[in-house]
Design a protein around this motif. Structure first.
Motif, PDB file in Angstrom:
ATOM      1  N   HIS A  75       0.975  -1.234   0.031  1.00  0.00           N
ATOM      2  CA  HIS A  75      -0.082   0.037   0.043  1.00  0.00           C
ATOM      3  C   HIS A  75       1.011   1.141  -0.042  1.00  0.00           C
ATOM      4  CE1 HIS A  75      -3.842  -2.056   0.794  1.00  0.00           C
ATOM      5  NE2 HIS A  75      -3.248  -2.882   1.344  1.00  0.00           N
ATOM      6  N   ASP A  76       0.385   2.307  -0.519  1.00  0.00           N
ATOM      7  CA  ASP A  76       1.151   3.648  -0.592  1.00  0.00           C
ATOM      8  C   ASP A  76       2.361   3.651  -1.494  1.00  0.00           C
ATOM      9  OD1 ASP A  76       1.558   6.355  -0.264  1.00  0.00           O
ATOM     10  OD2 ASP A  76       1.377   6.277   2.015  1.00  0.00           O
ATOM     11  N   GLN A  77       2.230   3.654  -2.663  1.00  0.00           N
ATOM     12  CA  GLN A  77       3.287   3.531  -3.739  1.00  0.00           C
ATOM     13  C   GLN A  77       4.397   5.042  -3.261  1.00  0.00           C
ATOM     14  OE1 GLN A  77       2.981   5.879  -6.765  1.00  0.00           O
ATOM     15  NE2 GLN A  77       5.123   5.541  -7.088  1.00  0.00           N
ATOM     16  N   SER A  78       3.727   6.017  -3.151  1.00  0.00           N
ATOM     17  CA  SER A  78       4.678   7.117  -2.750  1.00  0.00           C
ATOM     18  C   SER A  78       5.388   7.024  -1.625  1.00  0.00           C
ATOM     19  CB  SER A  78       3.546   8.399  -2.666  1.00  0.00           C
ATOM     20  OG  SER A  78       3.016   8.643  -3.770  1.00  0.00           O
ATOM     21  N   LYS A  79       4.936   6.393  -0.725  1.00  0.00           N
ATOM     22  CA  LYS A  79       5.679   6.153   0.722  1.00  0.00           C
ATOM     23  C   LYS A  79       6.849   5.210   0.153  1.00  0.00           C
ATOM     24  CE  LYS A  79       5.132   4.340   5.346  1.00  0.00           C
ATOM     25  NZ  LYS A  79       4.183   4.004   6.242  1.00  0.00           N
ATOM     26  N   MET A  80       6.188   4.028  -0.530  1.00  0.00           N
ATOM     27  CA  MET A  80       7.519   2.925  -0.806  1.00  0.00           C
ATOM     28  C   MET A  80       8.531   3.750  -1.625  1.00  0.00           C
ATOM     29  SD  MET A  80       8.845   0.242  -0.216  1.00  0.00           S
ATOM     30  CE  MET A  80       7.265  -1.014   0.147  1.00  0.00           C
ATOM     31  N   THR A  81       8.032   4.525  -2.513  1.00  0.00           N
ATOM     32  CA  THR A  81       9.080   5.231  -3.482  1.00  0.00           C
ATOM     33  C   THR A  81      10.210   5.949  -2.672  1.00  0.00           C
ATOM     34  OG1 THR A  81       7.765   5.002  -5.410  1.00  0.00           O
ATOM     35  CG2 THR A  81       9.438   6.810  -5.456  1.00  0.00           C
ATOM     36  N   ALA A  82       9.456   6.677  -1.732  1.00  0.00           N
ATOM     37  CA  ALA A  82      10.333   7.576  -0.706  1.00  0.00           C
ATOM     38  C   ALA A  82      11.335   6.537   0.057  1.00  0.00           C
ATOM     39  CB  ALA A  82       9.556   8.320  -0.093  1.00  0.00           C
ATOM     40  N   LYS A  83      10.610   5.729   0.565  1.00  0.00           N
ATOM     41  CA  LYS A  83      11.770   4.813   1.350  1.00  0.00           C
ATOM     42  C   LYS A  83      12.892   4.194   0.389  1.00  0.00           C
ATOM     43  CE  LYS A  83       8.603   3.468   4.851  1.00  0.00           C
ATOM     44  NZ  LYS A  83       9.103   3.316   6.177  1.00  0.00           N
ATOM     45  N   VAL A  84      12.552   3.934  -0.705  1.00  0.00           N
ATOM     46  CA  VAL A  84      13.600   3.334  -1.370  1.00  0.00           C
ATOM     47  C   VAL A  84      14.641   4.352  -1.647  1.00  0.00           C
ATOM     48  CG1 VAL A  84      14.246   2.393  -3.853  1.00  0.00           C
ATOM     49  CG2 VAL A  84      12.385   1.451  -2.674  1.00  0.00           C
ATOM     50  N   ALA A  85      14.036   5.537  -2.097  1.00  0.00           N
ATOM     51  CA  ALA A  85      15.119   6.594  -2.178  1.00  0.00           C
ATOM     52  C   ALA A  85      15.780   6.959  -0.944  1.00  0.00           C
ATOM     53  CB  ALA A  85      14.098   7.949  -2.667  1.00  0.00           C
ATOM     54  N   ALA A  86      15.315   6.964   0.224  1.00  0.00           N
ATOM     55  CA  ALA A  86      16.047   7.293   1.723  1.00  0.00           C
ATOM     56  C   ALA A  86      16.932   6.058   1.702  1.00  0.00           C
ATOM     57  CB  ALA A  86      14.842   7.508   2.527  1.00  0.00           C
ATOM     58  N   ALA A  87      16.753   5.083   1.243  1.00  0.00           N
ATOM     59  CA  ALA A  87      17.709   3.985   1.682  1.00  0.00           C
ATOM     60  C   ALA A  87      18.843   3.901   0.727  1.00  0.00           C
ATOM     61  CB  ALA A  87      16.948   2.531   1.418  1.00  0.00           C
ATOM     62  N   VAL A  88      18.433   4.492  -0.336  1.00  0.00           N
ATOM     63  CA  VAL A  88      19.481   4.541  -1.584  1.00  0.00           C
ATOM     64  C   VAL A  88      20.535   5.673  -1.039  1.00  0.00           C
ATOM     65  CG1 VAL A  88      20.222   5.397  -3.956  1.00  0.00           C
ATOM     66  CG2 VAL A  88      18.633   3.390  -3.299  1.00  0.00           C
ATOM     67  N   ALA A  89      19.758   6.885  -0.604  1.00  0.00           N
ATOM     68  CA  ALA A  89      20.769   8.139  -0.047  1.00  0.00           C
ATOM     69  C   ALA A  89      21.512   7.830   0.958  1.00  0.00           C
ATOM     70  CB  ALA A  89      19.647   9.215   0.174  1.00  0.00           C
ATOM     71  N   LYS A  90      20.762   6.949   1.976  1.00  0.00           N
ATOM     72  CA  LYS A  90      21.640   6.766   3.088  1.00  0.00           C
ATOM     73  C   LYS A  90      22.994   5.829   2.889  1.00  0.00           C
ATOM     74  CE  LYS A  90      21.190   4.347   7.570  1.00  0.00           C
ATOM     75  NZ  LYS A  90      20.337   3.663   8.653  1.00  0.00           N
ATOM     76  N   ALA A  91      22.636   4.809   1.907  1.00  0.00           N
ATOM     77  CA  ALA A  91      23.711   4.090   1.483  1.00  0.00           C
ATOM     78  C   ALA A  91      24.752   4.740   0.751  1.00  0.00           C
ATOM     79  CB  ALA A  91      23.251   2.977   0.432  1.00  0.00           C
ATOM     80  N   LEU A  92      24.436   5.695  -0.170  1.00  0.00           N
ATOM     81  CA  LEU A  92      25.469   6.506  -0.928  1.00  0.00           C
ATOM     82  C   LEU A  92      26.334   7.404  -0.062  1.00  0.00           C
ATOM     83  CD1 LEU A  92      23.172   7.452  -4.082  1.00  0.00           C
ATOM     84  CD2 LEU A  92      25.249   5.932  -3.986  1.00  0.00           C
ATOM     85  N   TYR A  93      25.322   7.874   1.167  1.00  0.00           N
ATOM     86  CA  TYR A  93      26.321   8.802   2.091  1.00  0.00           C
ATOM     87  C   TYR A  93      27.240   8.034   3.011  1.00  0.00           C
ATOM     88  CZ  TYR A  93      26.771  12.074   6.072  1.00  0.00           C
ATOM     89  OH  TYR A  93      27.316  12.892   6.853  1.00  0.00           O
ATOM     90  N   SER A  94      26.925   6.767   3.229  1.00  0.00           N
ATOM     91  CA  SER A  94      27.468   6.183   4.283  1.00  0.00           C
ATOM     92  C   SER A  94      28.502   4.935   3.976  1.00  0.00           C
ATOM     93  CB  SER A  94      26.569   5.269   5.445  1.00  0.00           C
ATOM     94  OG  SER A  94      25.736   4.444   4.608  1.00  0.00           O
ATOM     95  N   GLN A  95      28.301   4.656   2.552  1.00  0.00           N
ATOM     96  CA  GLN A  95      29.427   3.489   2.053  1.00  0.00           C
ATOM     97  C   GLN A  95      30.208   4.190   0.972  1.00  0.00           C
ATOM     98  OE1 GLN A  95      26.856   0.040   1.064  1.00  0.00           O
ATOM     99  NE2 GLN A  95      25.684   0.474   2.659  1.00  0.00           N
ATOM    100  N   ALA A  96      31.125   3.549   0.457  1.00  0.00           N
ATOM    101  CA  ALA A  96      32.103   3.885  -0.659  1.00  0.00           C
ATOM    102  C   ALA A  96      31.329   3.245  -1.879  1.00  0.00           C
ATOM    103  CB  ALA A  96      33.307   3.507  -0.561  1.00  0.00           C
ATOM    104  N   PHE A  97      30.903   4.032  -2.882  1.00  0.00           N
ATOM    105  CA  PHE A  97      30.817   3.704  -4.097  1.00  0.00           C
ATOM    106  C   PHE A  97      31.577   4.519  -5.337  1.00  0.00           C
ATOM    107  CE2 PHE A  97      26.823   3.184  -1.662  1.00  0.00           C
ATOM    108  CZ  PHE A  97      26.374   2.071  -2.168  1.00  0.00           C
ATOM    109  N   PRO A  98      31.599   3.607  -6.549  1.00  0.00           N
ATOM    110  CA  PRO A  98      32.610   4.240  -7.646  1.00  0.00           C
ATOM    111  C   PRO A  98      31.790   5.720  -8.088  1.00  0.00           C
ATOM    112  CG  PRO A  98      31.165   2.540  -8.353  1.00  0.00           C
ATOM    113  CD  PRO A  98      30.811   2.381  -6.817  1.00  0.00           C
ATOM    114  N   HIS A  99      32.831   6.446  -8.567  1.00  0.00           N
ATOM    115  CA  HIS A  99      32.471   7.604  -8.984  1.00  0.00           C
ATOM    116  C   HIS A  99      31.548   7.778 -10.515  1.00  0.00           C
ATOM    117  CE1 HIS A  99      34.604   9.790  -5.843  1.00  0.00           C
ATOM    118  NE2 HIS A  99      35.767   8.820  -5.962  1.00  0.00           N
TER     119      HIS A  99
END
Length: 163
Positions: A107-131
């Motif tokens: 339920h609530d596709q907008s909330k799910m989209t936001a949670k995925v975006a937040a999880a990705v942002a948190k990972a990008l901030y806290s882990q090393a990824f290629p440039h």
């Protein structure tokens, strides 16, 4: 919205007519995943809405018709807040032809989209990824989000031999 295909979303969602729709991932996934082709489809919980949308798509190329349709649909509430995303992939499991399916619904596709975006942002901030510039599927695997996704929605992944 062309080329209708019956898609089985299982359980209480059932089978729905899904139409090709040019989401941006249709343009990028084949390249980023190294697969021959990708088609993305859209459907609605009310079949008449899907048929209406498919018919309107041809008319929506005209700016005035598009503006009127956006204004008309902006205030309408059709269906409920359920969403479903289904992925089907054909290939091989060992030497045998197989199909893999992944179904996420909740339920609530907008909330799910936001949670995925937040999880990705948190990972990008806290882990090393290629440039560089990447699409989400190039940096993340389902397994990395599976635990919290299953707490928010229903997730089912199956692989079976095809005939």
């Amino acid at each position: 919205m062309t080329d209708g295909k019956l898609a089985d979303f299982g359980g209480h969602l059932g089978k729905k007519q899904a139409y090709r729709f040019p989401f941006s991932d249709q343009q990028t996934l084949a390249r980023t995943l190294g697969v021959p082709s990708v088609s993305t489809r859209l459907c609605f919980d009310q079949e008449w809405v899907a048929r209406l949308a498919a018919g309107l798509c041809r008319l929506l190329r005209k700016p005035r018709v598009r503006e009127a349709a956006v204004a008309a649909f902006a205030g309408l509430k059709m269906g409920d807040d359920r969403f479903a995303v289904k992925v089907e992939a054909w290939g091989k499991a060992g030497k045998r032809a197989a199909i893999a399916e992944c179904l996420l619904h909740g339920h609530d596709q907008s909330k799910m989209t936001a949670k995925v975006a937040a999880a990705v942002a948190k990972a990008l901030y806290s882990q090393a990824f290629p440039h560089g510039v990447y699409h989400i599927e190039q940096l993340f695997k389902l397994e990395q989000m599976k635990n919290w996704l299953e707490q928010e929605a229903s997730l089912c992944v199956t692989v079976k031999e095809s005939r």
